[in-house]
Design an enzyme around this catalytic site. Structure first.
Site, mmCIF file in Angstrom:
data_model
loop_
_atom_site.group_PDB
_atom_site.id
_atom_site.type_symbol
_atom_site.label_atom_id
_atom_site.label_comp_id
_atom_site.label_asym_id
_atom_site.label_seq_id
_atom_site.Cartn_x
_atom_site.Cartn_y
_atom_site.Cartn_z
ATOM 1 N N ASP A 1 -7.300 2.351 -5.921
ATOM 2 C CA ASP A 1 -6.243 3.195 -5.435
ATOM 3 C C ASP A 1 -5.835 4.524 -5.301
ATOM 4 O O ASP A 1 -6.825 5.290 -5.848
ATOM 5 C CB ASP A 1 -5.088 2.237 -5.533
ATOM 6 C CG ASP A 1 -4.593 2.136 -4.572
ATOM 7 O OD1 ASP A 1 -3.896 3.191 -3.894
ATOM 8 O OD2 ASP A 1 -4.235 0.872 -4.155
ATOM 9 N N HIS B 1 1.201 4.744 -3.743
ATOM 10 C CA HIS B 1 0.781 3.583 -3.643
ATOM 11 C C HIS B 1 0.488 2.740 -4.203
ATOM 12 O O HIS B 1 0.440 1.504 -4.970
ATOM 13 C CB HIS B 1 -0.333 3.617 -2.605
ATOM 14 C CG HIS B 1 -1.128 2.412 -1.395
ATOM 15 N ND1 HIS B 1 -2.135 2.186 -2.174
ATOM 16 C CD2 HIS B 1 -0.630 1.772 -0.870
ATOM 17 C CE1 HIS B 1 -2.839 0.713 -1.096
ATOM 18 N NE2 HIS B 1 -1.222 0.664 -0.425
ATOM 19 N N SER C 1 -2.254 -4.441 1.772
ATOM 20 C CA SER C 1 -1.786 -3.566 0.833
ATOM 21 C C SER C 1 -0.907 -4.304 -0.436
ATOM 22 O O SER C 1 -1.660 -4.491 -1.930
ATOM 23 C CB SER C 1 -1.581 -2.084 0.270
ATOM 24 O OG SER C 1 -2.435 -1.617 1.506
#
Ligand SMILES: [Ca+2]
Ligand SMILES: [Ca+2]
Length: 423
Positions: free
Chosen positions: A132, A196, A361
């Site tokens: 990520d 994220h 996600s």
């Protein structure tokens, strides 16, 4: 980056992923054998090799050398494939939404029955790699949860710290990779380039003391990063995050990213992981489309035994989230992915430790967490066995029948009971 601010400082951000323009003039080549690969490396010279992936006999080069490589037929016979090194980028959807995120709390983990599963295990002993933007490892909820490379910690023979002696002490190809690796910046991964990865990591393994405990709150998190502060990374780096995680002890790689089209290199990286007993969990994508007709990778490689592709459930309703991709063949199952509260990168924007995000996600790490619980109980299970347990223990519903392989939603409790019942 567009965000929409609603009450009490909550941010609702949705992630859409797609492949953008080709990375400026870079090509990926994979050779059939290490002999051909070494020969071409010698011909091109180190300075013309942008990136090297020895595990796959592959490297990245500037496309001005393309003719030099392909013009010789003898060499061409030994080339498995050449592809562009495309760029993967996080994108935002056309519409943001306001919703009652505040009152939902940790609905995702409750919805899948995690507290019952915790009677059996908290996921201890399992390393889960987060491919990520990195992980904000100093977040208090990751205390004791972060992977430390045993071969790059402690002191070397000169009394210097292996974490910073600029020596590849464990010989894995990376100098000082004590805290995982960030392929975008080319150094050990100690921070989140965005937020994220931190959010994803929290859903997997934020500690039990967290306001938002992870699904496997005693699992270990490895950062294998490649997406930068704009959410961009290359296909080659994406493949390398999977290979790195595999080579360094992860049992699960969470890939909350993707792109449309195909990638021979990413497919090969996933096969490499599968051959070494590593499961890859992929987000199905956020464009509300059927990925059977427009494949989204890596999730659509779910025909492999070691890939699970995950769609997102709308908060509490059990319906498909309004943005979630689906596919009878290419999406295995659903998990909570709408208005998910989890850990946030405290160094991004206005400092805060938690936030609520939506996207497939956020669904994938729920499955990665359950996989960690299963492997913690039964470490000898193959990726296929873990996948079979997770898919066969779903809660089947009409909403998900016909648009996913399993026809249902993740159940942590049932999956862990199935694993516990195995010899
Ligand atoms: Ca190393
Ligand atoms: Ca070192």
């Amino acid at each position: 980056m567009r965000t929409l601010k609603i009450g009490q400082g909550w941010l609702i951000v949705l992630f859409f992923f797609t492949i953008q323009l080709a990375h400026a003039g870079e090509q990926i080549i994979r050779f059939e054998t290490s002999a051909a690969y070494n020969e071409m490396k010698a011909i091109l010279g180190n300075k013309n090799i942008i990136n090297d992936i020895p595990q796959l006999n592959a490297f990245v080069f500037d496309e001005r050398f393309l003719t030099q490589i392909t013009s010789n037929k003898f060499r061409a016979n030994r080339i498995r494939y050449i592809q562009k090194n495309r760029q993967i980028k996080l994108l935002l959807p056309a519409a943001a939404e306001t919703d009652k995120a505040v009152i939902l709390g940790n609905w995702g983990s409750e919805y899948i029955g995690v507290k019952t599963a915790w009677k059996r295990t908290y996921g201890r002993g399992v390393v889960v790699a987060v491919s990520d933007t990195g992980i904000a490892s100093s977040h208090p909820d990751f205390k004791g949860r972060m992977w430390l490379n045993p071969g790059e910690s402690g002191l070397d023979s000169n009394g210097k710290k292996k974490t910073s002696n600029k020596i590849d002490d464990d010989g894995n190809g990376y100098k000082d990779d004590a805290y995982g690796w960030d392929f975008g910046v080319g150094m050990s991964s100690t921070r989140d380039n965005l937020y994220h990865g931190t959010h994803v990591a929290g859903t997997i393994a934020a500690s039990l003391k967290s306001l938002t405990p992870g699904i496997a709150p005693e699992a270990t998190l490895m950062s294998s990063a490649f997406l930068d502060d704009t959410g961009s990374g290359t296909e080659a780096h994406g493949a390398q995050t999977i290979i790195y995680a595999t080579d360094n002890g992860a049992k699960i790689v969470n890939c909350s990213w993707g792109a449309y089209g195909d990638s021979a290199l990413i497919l090969d990286a996933i096969k490499y992981a599968g051959n070494k007993g590593v499961l890859v969990v992929g987000a199905s994508g956020n464009d509300a489309i059927n990925t059977d007709t427009k494949p989204h990778i890596p999730s659509a490689y779910n025909n492999l035994d070691n890939v699970i592709s995950v769609a997102a459930i709308q908060s509490k309703s059990g319906e498909p989230a309004w943005f979630s991709n689906f596919g009878f063949l290419t999406v295995d199952m659903a998990a909570p992915g709408h208005l998910i509260k989890s850990t946030f990168n405290p160094y991004y924007g206005a400092s805060r430790l938690y936030d609520t995000l939506s996207g497939t996600s956020m669904a994938a790490p729920h499955v990665s967490g359950v996989a960690a619980l299963i492997i913690s109980l039964k470490p000898r299970l193959s990726p296929k066995q873990v996948k079979d347990i997770i898919l066969s223990s779903v809660q089947k519903t009409a909403d998900w029948t016909g648009i996913t392989v399993s026809g249902g939603m993740l159940r942590a409790d049932t999956a862990v009971e199935q694993a516990a019942a195995l010899p």
